[in-house]
Structures are given as structure tokens and as C-alpha cells.
Design an enzyme around this catalytic site. Sequence first.
Site, PDB file in Angstrom:
ATOM      1  N   ASP A 130      23.604   1.505 -10.275  1.00 59.66           N
ATOM      2  CA  ASP A 130      22.278   2.376 -10.534  1.00 59.66           C
ATOM      3  C   ASP A 130      21.383   2.559  -9.344  1.00 59.66           C
ATOM      4  OD1 ASP A 130      20.461   3.659 -12.285  1.00 59.66           O
ATOM      5  OD2 ASP A 130      19.379   1.874 -12.598  1.00 59.66           O
ATOM      6  N   LYS A 136      22.030  12.423 -10.389  1.00 56.27           N
ATOM      7  CA  LYS A 136      22.684  11.350 -10.161  1.00 56.27           C
ATOM      8  C   LYS A 136      23.092  10.551 -11.863  1.00 56.27           C
ATOM      9  CE  LYS A 136      20.884   6.650  -9.765  1.00 56.27           C
ATOM     10  NZ  LYS A 136      20.077   6.149 -10.734  1.00 56.27           N
ATOM     11  N   LYS A 185      10.477  11.363  -2.042  1.00 55.32           N
ATOM     12  CA  LYS A 185       9.348  10.456  -1.587  1.00 55.32           C
ATOM     13  C   LYS A 185       8.647  10.808  -0.115  1.00 55.32           C
ATOM     14  CE  LYS A 185      11.089   6.794  -4.862  1.00 55.32           C
ATOM     15  NZ  LYS A 185       9.973   6.368  -5.634  1.00 55.32           N
ATOM     16  N   ASP A 218      18.796  12.819  -5.089  1.00 56.53           N
ATOM     17  CA  ASP A 218      18.508  11.786  -5.261  1.00 56.53           C
ATOM     18  C   ASP A 218      16.979  11.529  -5.131  1.00 56.53           C
ATOM     19  OD1 ASP A 218      17.742   9.067  -4.134  1.00 56.53           O
ATOM     20  OD2 ASP A 218      19.874   8.599  -3.961  1.00 56.53           O
ATOM     21  N   HIS A 219      16.144  11.053  -5.975  1.00 53.36           N
ATOM     22  CA  HIS A 219      14.775  11.472  -6.144  1.00 53.36           C
ATOM     23  C   HIS A 219      14.060  10.567  -4.814  1.00 53.36           C
ATOM     24  CE1 HIS A 219      14.627   7.839  -8.680  1.00 53.36           C
ATOM     25  NE2 HIS A 219      13.161   7.675  -8.086  1.00 53.36           N
ATOM     26  N   LYS A 225      15.781  -5.692 -11.975  1.00 56.07           N
ATOM     27  CA  LYS A 225      14.952  -5.321 -13.159  1.00 56.07           C
ATOM     28  C   LYS A 225      14.234  -6.561 -13.480  1.00 56.07           C
ATOM     29  CE  LYS A 225      16.583  -0.757 -14.439  1.00 56.07           C
ATOM     30  NZ  LYS A 225      15.854  -0.043 -13.703  1.00 56.07           N
ATOM     31  N   GLU A 237      11.925  -3.935  -9.593  1.00 58.93           N
ATOM     32  CA  GLU A 237      11.115  -3.370 -10.471  1.00 58.93           C
ATOM     33  C   GLU A 237      10.650  -4.401 -11.860  1.00 58.93           C
ATOM     34  OE1 GLU A 237      12.764   0.526 -11.818  1.00 58.93           O
ATOM     35  OE2 GLU A 237      14.482  -0.401 -10.916  1.00 58.93           O
ATOM     36  N   LYS A 291       6.499  -4.627  -9.073  1.00 61.86           N
ATOM     37  CA  LYS A 291       7.254  -3.382  -8.622  1.00 61.86           C
ATOM     38  C   LYS A 291       7.046  -3.245  -7.021  1.00 61.86           C
ATOM     39  CE  LYS A 291       8.156   1.512  -9.264  1.00 61.86           C
ATOM     40  NZ  LYS A 291       9.615   1.440  -9.167  1.00 61.86           N
ATOM     41  N   HIS A 309      20.023   5.209  -3.993  1.00 66.07           N
ATOM     42  CA  HIS A 309      18.417   5.033  -3.224  1.00 66.07           C
ATOM     43  C   HIS A 309      18.605   4.059  -2.385  1.00 66.07           C
ATOM     44  CE1 HIS A 309      17.826   7.083  -7.118  1.00 66.07           C
ATOM     45  NE2 HIS A 309      17.829   6.306  -7.966  1.00 66.07           N
ATOM     46  N   ARG A 335      22.110  23.253 -26.637  1.00 65.44           N
ATOM     47  CA  ARG A 335      23.121  23.193 -27.481  1.00 65.44           C
ATOM     48  C   ARG A 335      22.763  23.641 -28.860  1.00 65.44           C
ATOM     49  NH1 ARG A 335      26.413  17.771 -26.561  1.00 65.44           N
ATOM     50  NH2 ARG A 335      24.296  17.222 -26.621  1.00 65.44           N
TER      51      ARG A 335
HETATM   52  C1  BG6 Z   1      16.505   5.545 -11.200  1.00 65.05           C
HETATM   53  C2  BG6 Z   1      17.305   4.340 -11.805  1.00 65.05           C
HETATM   54  O1  BG6 Z   1      17.605   6.323 -10.434  1.00 65.05           O
HETATM   55  O2  BG6 Z   1      15.470   5.050 -10.242  1.00 65.05           O
HETATM   56  C3  BG6 Z   1      16.426   3.613 -12.741  1.00 65.05           C
HETATM   57  O3  BG6 Z   1      18.341   5.060 -12.848  1.00 65.05           O
HETATM   58  C4  BG6 Z   1      15.059   3.178 -11.839  1.00 65.05           C
HETATM   59  O4  BG6 Z   1      17.094   2.409 -13.215  1.00 65.05           O
HETATM   60  C5  BG6 Z   1      14.642   4.415 -10.923  1.00 65.05           C
HETATM   61  O5  BG6 Z   1      14.098   2.498 -12.471  1.00 65.05           O
HETATM   62  C6  BG6 Z   1      13.758   3.539  -9.870  1.00 65.05           C
HETATM   63  O6  BG6 Z   1      12.958   4.611  -9.318  1.00 65.05           O
HETATM   64  P1  BG6 Z   1      11.537   4.535  -8.536  1.00 65.05           P
HETATM   65  O7  BG6 Z   1      11.179   5.833  -7.961  1.00 65.05           O
HETATM   66  O8  BG6 Z   1      10.675   4.120  -9.844  1.00 65.05           O
HETATM   67  O9  BG6 Z   1      11.650   3.375  -7.740  1.00 65.05           O
END
Ligand code: BG6
Length: 503
Positions: free
Chosen positions: A247, A160, A194, A189-190, A352, A228, A357, A252, A54
Site C-alpha cells: 500500500d 495506484k 504534496k 502517486d498523490h 496504521k 498514521e 500521524k 509513496h 456503469r
Molecule cells: C494511500 C493509502 O495511498 O495513502 C492509504 O492507500 C494511506 O492507506 C494514504 O492512508 C496516506 O496518504 P497521506 O497523504 O494521508 O499520507
Amino acid sequence: MAVGQVKQRQPDPCAFVIFGVTGDLAHRLVIPALYNLAATNLLPDKLCVVGIARKGMSNAELTDSLFKGLRQFATRPVDDAIARHLLQCVTCIEADPKDPDSFDAMREHLDRLEAARQTGGNRLFYLATPPNAFLPISKELGRTGMLAENGPWRRLVVEKPFGTDLASARALNGELLDLVEEHQIYRIDHYLGKETVQNILVLRFANGMFEPIWNRNHIDHVQITVEEKLGVGHRGSFYDATGALRDMVPNHLFQLLSLVAMEPPIRFDAHSVRSEKADVLAAIQTQSEQEALRNSVRGQYCGGKIGDTEIEDYRKTRDVRPDSTTETYAALKLTIDNWRWAGVPFYLRTGKALTAKRTEIAIKFKQAPFAMFRDTAVDRLSQNYLVISTEPTESITLQFNTKVPGPTVNIDGVEMTFRYRDYFKAEPSTGYETLIHDCMIGDNILFQRADGVEAGWQAVQPFLDAWKRAGVTGLEIYRAGSEGPEQANALLSRDGRSWRKPG
Ligand code: BG6
């Protein structure tokens, strides 16, 4: 080439246009993923990376900043020659959706660049921006004709969170679909990047032995856990408006749920797989607000210690309201109304600032029906779980009972574990490589379709509504570094079940 291995497709020449290029996501994930693709020869021969900022920034300043980010966040040692080759083609263009002229200028700039770099007009617009910018940017791209597919392809990658509830997700889908066709939208969606998550379909459908028992006749219940260790950190403002449920769950956790629970797709293509996933999400029973309260637990962490790290009270986090009722932990009990899953509860939990984890799907099989072995009551047998785990190790574990060697029949639970790292040598990655490569080759099997996103929000909407109405009532405070709210155990124990303890 190993059995079933397919050759990776080389993407078409294209312009990779990143909105929000000065931000965290671009530096931490997108550029390191592009670097990993470059290092494995999976980028197109002709590529131009365009960063949209920007505020005016020179090409050299942007390249410098991305280079620094790459050095900090690369998942493998950076080869200077590859990095330079990738980043030398970075161009910075200034554009702001509040200033329509800047988008007209951007279009002309892009046309010139593409002609010079011979990328053929294919364009991938990656919106690595805060969600409130998705629509204004897309509208300007639409107005200036940059999304129109007249020959070369045009794709829009959206991160997302996609909406904040059912109504907003529907509205966003509606407005985007006025600008582009569904096949042009890549909703990321990451979790789908995986390996272990992608492997769920292979485990289920490339083996003959699981599917016959993958149903209500043999499965007692399913647990999905995404815990987490980290607190909210510097994301107070985003998180306080969002909470654990929004979130993590409709995106996820529901990706994990849908892959475990979907019916076999007819073909392994984007249409068939995404249709089955959307169908199973749509079959999640809609709960009344009262049922939603009974079938859920929400918690918020207060200060505590995780290892040597002190975690401050959630409410004292910067940009979090001091009287916030936002949940940092959520647990739900869901049921799926179809023939395969009727009567099989799905218990989901995420939070969290917890002890460890851990990401796993634990499929609990029914107990052996009677006590054949003298002295070992059936309820004392160890439980049969199939556990698909992403964190802390990428693995699949089967828990079963076995005879302890010796003259008497003593029975004990044991585990058989497959760990990815024991079989496959994969370079560490960001998790975005496959997703970005798929966007470039036009394969949207790993991306969410509009109906899937909406079905996810539909299933969580009763919980959002019920919690909003309940306010602080029912919000349980748990200590950072603990296992979360006590009530999460009660959610299962009242059904005569318990959460699986990590092995
Ligand atoms: C994200 C959330 O999409 O995924 C975060 O916004 C979260 O809050 C994260 O920590 C978790 O991803 P992963 O791959 O570490 O389980």
C-alpha cells in the site's frame, strides 16, 4: 512576481472524462480539486466534464451528487457561482467495459459533446476506479480509437495501486503500452502532489550548501517515516489483500526515497528527473529472502485506544479474515549500491493505528569526530539531523549542538525550523490540484514512468516473497495507539542507531 516564480500555464480546451465518477475518489478528491483549479482560474476556458457510470444516471442526478460531495469535501468555502459554472458542464454517459457496444456509443456521444462544446478533441481519461478495471477500460478505449492521438492529445490517468507485485506491474505496463505511448500515461502517486515533497528537489538543487555534504562522507543514514493514526476503517477488503508494504512502500515511501537519493538531473524536465529517480530505485540492493527477513519487521495491530477513540482488533475489521497475516506495519532496511550511498542505510517504516500521524524524512549526519570539549563525550552530543516533514507540520528542521549560556561549556541540542505556513499563505488544497493541472498541460514530471514503477516493485519483491513464505512466523502484534512493533527498534539498535524521536 517573486524570484523564480513562473506564470502558470493555461491548459488547452479538453474533455475531462472520469471513470468511477460515482465513487469516493471522484467525490472526495477529483471534483474538489477541479473546483480549486476553477477558483484560481487554472481550468481551460472550454472544458467538458464527463462522468462515466456503469448504471444509468441522469446528468441532473450526477451533478447533484457531485455538488453534495463538493460541499462535504471542499477544502475552502464553496462559491456557488464557480461551482455551478464547473458542474453545469457535467454530462453523464453510461459505459461498461463488459458491454463493448456501450463504448462505441460513448465514443459517438463524446464526439457530439466535443463538437458542441468546442473542446477540440483533447481528452483526458481519468481512471478513478478499482485497479481491476484499469485494463478492461483502457482496452475498450483503445479498441474504439478513443486513445489514438491524431492531432488532439489523448491522456490516460491511472491511480495506484499499479500492480500488486513485480510481475503484475510489468504485465500491466506491457498491456497499457500496447494501447498508448508512455507519454500518454499519467500514473498518479498523490505524494508527488504534496508541496513539501516537490520541495525536496528545490532544497537540494536550488541551494549550494546541501549537495556537497549529501553523500556517504557526511551522512550516516536516512530514516523515512510515514505513520498514521487511523486504522483500516471501511477498507478491510482492499487492505487485507494489500498490506502496509504494498500500500505504501513501492509508491509513496519510494517517491520520498528517490527524491532524497537521486543524482542531480541534467535538466528539470520529465525525462531527466524520472530517469534519475528510476536509476536510484534500480540501485537498491536486491536482497535474498534470508536477508529480507533479517532486514525487515512486520506487525499487525490489535485493539487499543487512540485518544478517546477505540480501535478494534485489525482481525475483527469488516472484510478482514479472522486469521489474517496481513501486515499493518512494515519497517525495512535498504541499501543503495552506488558511489554516493554505499554503506549508508535507508531505514523505512510505515504503519496504521499508531500514536500520531507523522510523515518525515530524517537525514542523520555523522557525529563530530572527537571530543574536543572537556566533560562532554562525543557520544553524548545531540545528533545532527536535517528533517523534512510533511506531517504534522510542513517544515524543514536542522538539529545541532549549541553552548548553553553560562561560565562552563555545557552543550545541548537545539533546532532551527522553517515552517511553510510562517512564510507562505497557501489555501488548503486536496493535493490533487497540481497533478490534475499537470495532466491537462501535458507535464508528466510528477508522474511515475514504467521503469520507475517496476524498479520499485523489484526492490520490495524479496520482502513480499519472504513474508509470504514465513506466514504468521515473524508477524508481531502491536497495540493500536502504540508506537508499533518493538522489533522495529531492534532493526536499528543492532546497527548502533535509533529512530529519531519527534521533536
Ligand atoms: C494511500 C493509502 O495511498 O495513502 C492509504 O492507500 C494511506 O492507506 C494514504 O492512508 C496516506 O496518504 P497521506 O497523504 O494521508 O499520507
